[in-house]
Write a protein that holds these residues in place. Structure first.
Motif, mmCIF file in Angstrom:
data_model
loop_
_atom_site.group_PDB
_atom_site.id
_atom_site.type_symbol
_atom_site.label_atom_id
_atom_site.label_comp_id
_atom_site.label_asym_id
_atom_site.label_seq_id
_atom_site.Cartn_x
_atom_site.Cartn_y
_atom_site.Cartn_z
ATOM 1 N N ILE A 1 -5.386 6.976 -7.372
ATOM 2 C CA ILE A 1 -5.110 5.361 -7.053
ATOM 3 C C ILE A 1 -5.249 4.096 -7.872
ATOM 4 O O ILE A 1 -4.408 3.315 -8.131
ATOM 5 N N ALA A 2 -6.314 4.223 -8.942
ATOM 6 C CA ALA A 2 -7.119 3.324 -9.187
ATOM 7 C C ALA A 2 -5.193 2.626 -10.023
ATOM 8 O O ALA A 2 -5.167 1.747 -10.551
ATOM 9 N N GLU A 3 -5.139 3.851 -10.680
ATOM 10 C CA GLU A 3 -3.955 3.961 -12.307
ATOM 11 C C GLU A 3 -2.954 3.578 -11.786
ATOM 12 O O GLU A 3 -1.780 2.658 -11.721
ATOM 13 N N ALA A 4 -2.386 3.909 -9.889
ATOM 14 C CA ALA A 4 -0.736 2.896 -9.747
ATOM 15 C C ALA A 4 -1.397 1.504 -9.774
ATOM 16 O O ALA A 4 -0.329 0.991 -9.667
ATOM 17 N N ILE A 5 -2.652 1.546 -8.849
ATOM 18 C CA ILE A 5 -2.787 -0.162 -8.261
ATOM 19 C C ILE A 5 -2.354 -0.684 -9.758
ATOM 20 O O ILE A 5 -2.031 -1.862 -10.007
ATOM 21 N N ASP A 6 -3.186 -0.197 -11.091
ATOM 22 C CA ASP A 6 -3.051 -0.964 -12.066
ATOM 23 C C ASP A 6 -1.502 -1.844 -12.597
ATOM 24 O O ASP A 6 -0.986 -2.543 -13.120
ATOM 25 N N GLY B 1 -3.139 7.365 4.413
ATOM 26 C CA GLY B 1 -4.423 6.510 4.362
ATOM 27 C C GLY B 1 -5.542 6.548 4.301
ATOM 28 O O GLY B 1 -6.497 6.304 4.218
ATOM 29 N N THR B 2 -4.798 7.987 2.695
ATOM 30 C CA THR B 2 -6.206 8.358 1.509
ATOM 31 C C THR B 2 -6.114 6.609 0.435
ATOM 32 O O THR B 2 -7.345 6.419 0.482
ATOM 33 N N VAL B 3 -5.494 5.906 0.270
ATOM 34 C CA VAL B 3 -5.211 4.499 -0.566
ATOM 35 C C VAL B 3 -6.407 3.480 0.525
ATOM 36 O O VAL B 3 -7.134 3.213 -0.053
ATOM 37 N N SER B 4 -5.794 3.799 1.965
ATOM 38 C CA SER B 4 -6.038 2.697 2.886
ATOM 39 C C SER B 4 -7.944 2.908 2.623
ATOM 40 O O SER B 4 -8.951 2.077 2.502
ATOM 41 N N ILE C 1 0.710 -1.256 0.481
ATOM 42 C CA ILE C 1 0.273 -0.133 -0.371
ATOM 43 C C ILE C 1 1.166 1.010 -0.334
ATOM 44 O O ILE C 1 0.198 2.154 -0.574
ATOM 45 N N ARG C 2 1.826 0.950 0.646
ATOM 46 C CA ARG C 2 3.084 2.159 0.382
ATOM 47 C C ARG C 2 3.956 2.753 -0.787
ATOM 48 O O ARG C 2 3.787 3.801 -0.657
ATOM 49 N N GLN C 3 3.548 1.672 -1.958
ATOM 50 C CA GLN C 3 4.446 1.817 -3.496
ATOM 51 C C GLN C 3 3.241 2.530 -3.875
ATOM 52 O O GLN C 3 3.603 3.739 -4.838
ATOM 53 N N VAL C 4 1.762 1.808 -3.631
ATOM 54 C CA VAL C 4 0.696 2.254 -4.214
ATOM 55 C C VAL C 4 0.524 4.060 -4.427
ATOM 56 O O VAL C 4 -0.177 5.139 -4.504
#
Length: 338
Positions: free
Chosen positions: A46-51, A26-29, A14-17
């Motif tokens: 965030i969605a783009e980073a996850i992908d 906290g925003t990703v969480s 989650i930190r890398q995202v």
């Protein structure tokens, strides 16, 4: 940007995202757990980073943070029987609509295997359980309920008022099957099923006996195609005066096996022996001689089991905890002697 290679020694977290999206951890969480609380622009980054990173959220971690499981367990006794697979499909669709994931397990009628799966489900803290079992199991489910895991018994009516269940009135189904054979001119009936202590089998036999008290009972160790073939072969070897002219099998799988051996043995169905099965699975109508069967499934049966489970999860109990459906006889060529 290309997705990171899956050969990396460590999966992205989650930190890398957060770093890739330029937001706080906290925003990703919040995005993962409560997406409605994150702005559209941040949610898109965030969605783009996850992908791009190939990030996979940890279900276990989410469960620990929220204190709520998103899993329910479904334990079935016989994966080969289309009746159970049809119910499982409906259970999965309903649970998905409620935001839950279903873990399926199959006991194959083995008591030790059944216990092992129930223990595994409880250890994984599933939200609740749907259990289809041929064995006495209410004591075990009661103990699990006391420890915080509610359950619904699927396919047979619970004997205890506090145990939710979704079932078919198998006594009525057996009665309908035997009456139909008699009304179609059968005078000597046989019931094929087993093991006889299994509640569903006992109820179907009890219903048939209400209509035909003198019917012959042919017990089998398992309700399978092979067992049905063996019974059909034995009936075909009997003389015309010694064999029944109407047969009610405890399920369609048995009935189809009986049908195969009767036809192979030169016995005409339904002229010499009229045949009725139970469940009305997908193969009943597709058989070379379409099989008359008691339809033991209803649209919404699996969904009702899930809904009943969620009532127990949310409120600790359910209104109308024992829901019993009336079966319907579906008449086809295998019993039409007229």
């Amino acid at each position: 940007m290309a997705r990171q290679s899956g050969s990396s020694s460590q999966r992205p977290g989650i930190r890398q995202v957060a770093e890739r999206a330029g937001v706080a951890v906290g925003t990703v969480s919040a995005y993962l757990n409560h997406p409605d609380r994150v702005s559209v622009a941040r949610a898109r980054r965030i969605a783009e980073a996850i992908d791009e990173l190939g990030f996979v959220p940890s279900i276990a971690g989410r469960q620990l943070r929220l204190g709520v499981s998103t899993l329910i367990g479904y334990l079935s006794p016989d994966v080969s029987n289309p009746h159970f697979s049809e119910i499982a499909e409906e259970v999965e669709r309903r649970a998905e609509r409620l935001g839950m994931t279903v873990f399926f397990a199959h006991s194959h009628g083995d008591h030790d295997r059944e216990n092992a799966y129930l223990e595994a489900f409880e250890q994984r803290q599933v939200r609740g359980l749907l259990v289809a079992s041929f064995a006495p199991i209410e004591d075990r489910l009661s103990a699990m309920r006391d420890r915080g895991t509610p359950s619904v018994l699927v396919g047979r009516r619970a004997r205890r008022a506090e145990q939710p269940s979704v079932s078919i009135d198998d006594v009525s189904g057996g009665r309908q099957a035997a009456r139909h054979l008699i009304e179609n001119g059968c005078r000597s009936l046989a019931f094929v099923g087993g093991p006889l202590p299994v509640q569903q089998v006992a109820d179907r036999l009890a219903g048939a006996r209400e209509a035909a008290p003198a019917l012959e009972v042919i017990e089998v160790e398992e309700r399978s195609i092979a067992a049905g073939r063996a019974v059909g072969a034995e009936l075909a070897r009997r003389s015309a005066g010694e064999r029944p002219d109407g047969v009610f099998a405890a399920n369609d799988v048995l009935a189809l096996g009986i049908l195969q051996s009767l036809v192979a043995g030169g016995v005409s169905v339904p002229r010499d022996i009229a045949l009725v099965g139970y469940d009305d699975n997908e193969f009943a109508d597709a058989s070379l001689i379409p099989l008359t069967s008691v339809r033991a499934r209803h649209e919404g049966f699996g969904a009702a089991a899930v809904d009943l489970l969620f009532e127990a999860i949310e409120h600790g109990s359910a209104n109308d905890p024992q829901r019993v459906y009336e079966p319907e006889l579906v008449v086809r060529e295998s019993s039409r002697r007229a």
